[in-house]
Design a protein around this motif. Structure first.
Motif, short mmCIF file in Angstrom:
data_model
loop_
_atom_site.label_atom_id
_atom_site.label_comp_id
_atom_site.label_asym_id
_atom_site.label_seq_id
_atom_site.Cartn_x
_atom_site.Cartn_y
_atom_site.Cartn_z
N VAL A 1 2.13 1.77 -3.46
CA VAL A 1 1.04 2.34 -4.28
C VAL A 1 0.97 3.84 -4.06
O VAL A 1 0.89 4.63 -5.02
CB VAL A 1 -0.31 1.67 -3.97
CG1 VAL A 1 -1.45 2.40 -4.69
CG2 VAL A 1 -0.30 0.20 -4.37
N GLU B 1 0.83 -1.21 0.00
CA GLU B 1 0.00 0.00 0.00
C GLU B 1 0.86 1.26 0.00
O GLU B 1 0.53 2.26 -0.63
CB GLU B 1 -0.95 -0.01 1.20
CG GLU B 1 -2.09 -1.01 1.04
CD GLU B 1 -2.96 -1.15 2.28
OE1 GLU B 1 -2.58 -0.57 3.34
OE2 GLU B 1 -4.00 -1.81 2.20
N PHE C 1 -1.59 -2.06 -10.76
CA PHE C 1 -1.23 -2.38 -9.38
C PHE C 1 -1.78 -3.74 -8.95
O PHE C 1 -1.13 -4.45 -8.16
CB PHE C 1 -1.68 -1.27 -8.43
CG PHE C 1 -0.79 -0.06 -8.50
CD1 PHE C 1 0.44 -0.05 -7.86
CD2 PHE C 1 -1.16 1.06 -9.23
CE1 PHE C 1 1.28 1.04 -7.93
CE2 PHE C 1 -0.33 2.16 -9.31
CZ PHE C 1 0.90 2.16 -8.66
N GLU D 1 1.61 5.67 -7.49
CA GLU D 1 0.34 5.78 -8.22
C GLU D 1 0.18 7.11 -8.98
O GLU D 1 -0.21 7.09 -10.15
CB GLU D 1 -0.83 5.56 -7.25
CG GLU D 1 -2.15 5.30 -7.95
CD GLU D 1 -2.99 6.54 -8.04
OE1 GLU D 1 -3.98 6.53 -8.77
OE2 GLU D 1 -2.64 7.56 -7.40
#
Length: 199
Positions: free
Chosen positions: A29, A26, A58, A33
């Motif tokens: 990400v 996470e 992802f 992202e």
């Protein structure tokens, strides 16, 4: 945090994610992202498609991580290759290609938000100028090879030459040379089209 600590922390996150840590994944990400999303949008020019491909990127990475060696995995180039493959698959499915300004059409750096069109419009003159500039950038990039476009996009997003080389699976010297030629070609074509548009 200095650069070396940032690199070490990222390497630790990648290793932990490969070992099954959802928290580490996470965090990766969160780190990647926004840049991955901007690169995808630059290739697609479609907000919804960008969101879909970014999510698929992802998800594919998360599924593949347990098979990867976290200590050797170069996360950013690997992630961009996944995104590139998904984009290419989408183009084959749709049988068309669209290219691409460096920035979000509404001027946002980190968010691709729907419903921001009215805020973007501003004054009529400003709006027309931005539309003309975006169109010009798209026309220039459409005349460059795909590898040159990806070099320019990754460079604009702050990726290192090493990361660009790994993503394109090319040598560092080849990437430096390609990026230099791509910048010169972009400037030359842009200037020519801009002059043509003003005459």
């Amino acid at each position: 945090m200095d650069y070396m600590n940032a690199v070490e922390d990222e390497s630790l996150l990648v290793t932990e994610a490969c070992q099954g840590s959802m928290q580490a994944f996470e965090r990766l990400v969160e780190l990647y992202e926004p840049r991955i999303r901007r690169i995808i949008y630059a290739r697609t020019q479609d907000v919804q498609l960008t969101q879909d491909i970014c999510q698929e990127t992802f998800l594919a990475a998360y599924r593949a991580l347990p098979q990867m060696n976290g200590k050797e995995l170069r996360f950013a180039p690997w992630l961009i290759r996944i995104a590139q493959n998904l984009i290419n698959s989408e183009w084959r499915r749709r049988k068309h290609v669209t290219l691409i300004p460096f920035t979000h059409p509404y001027g946002g750096d980190d968010e691709l938000e729907e419903g921001t069109g009215e805020e973007y419009l501003g004054g009529e003159e400003e709006f027309e100028e931005r539309v003309a500039q975006r169109d010009l950038v798209k026309r220039v990039l459409a005349q460059l090879p795909a590898s040159s476009v990806m070099c320019l996009l990754m460079d604009a997003e702050g990726f290192s030459y090493n990361e660009i080389a790994e993503t394109l699976q090319d040598s560092l010297s080849a990437v430096r040379s390609r990026l230099s030629r791509a910048r010169q070609a972009f400037q030359r074509i842009y200037a020519g089209l801009d002059q043509e548009g003003r005459s």
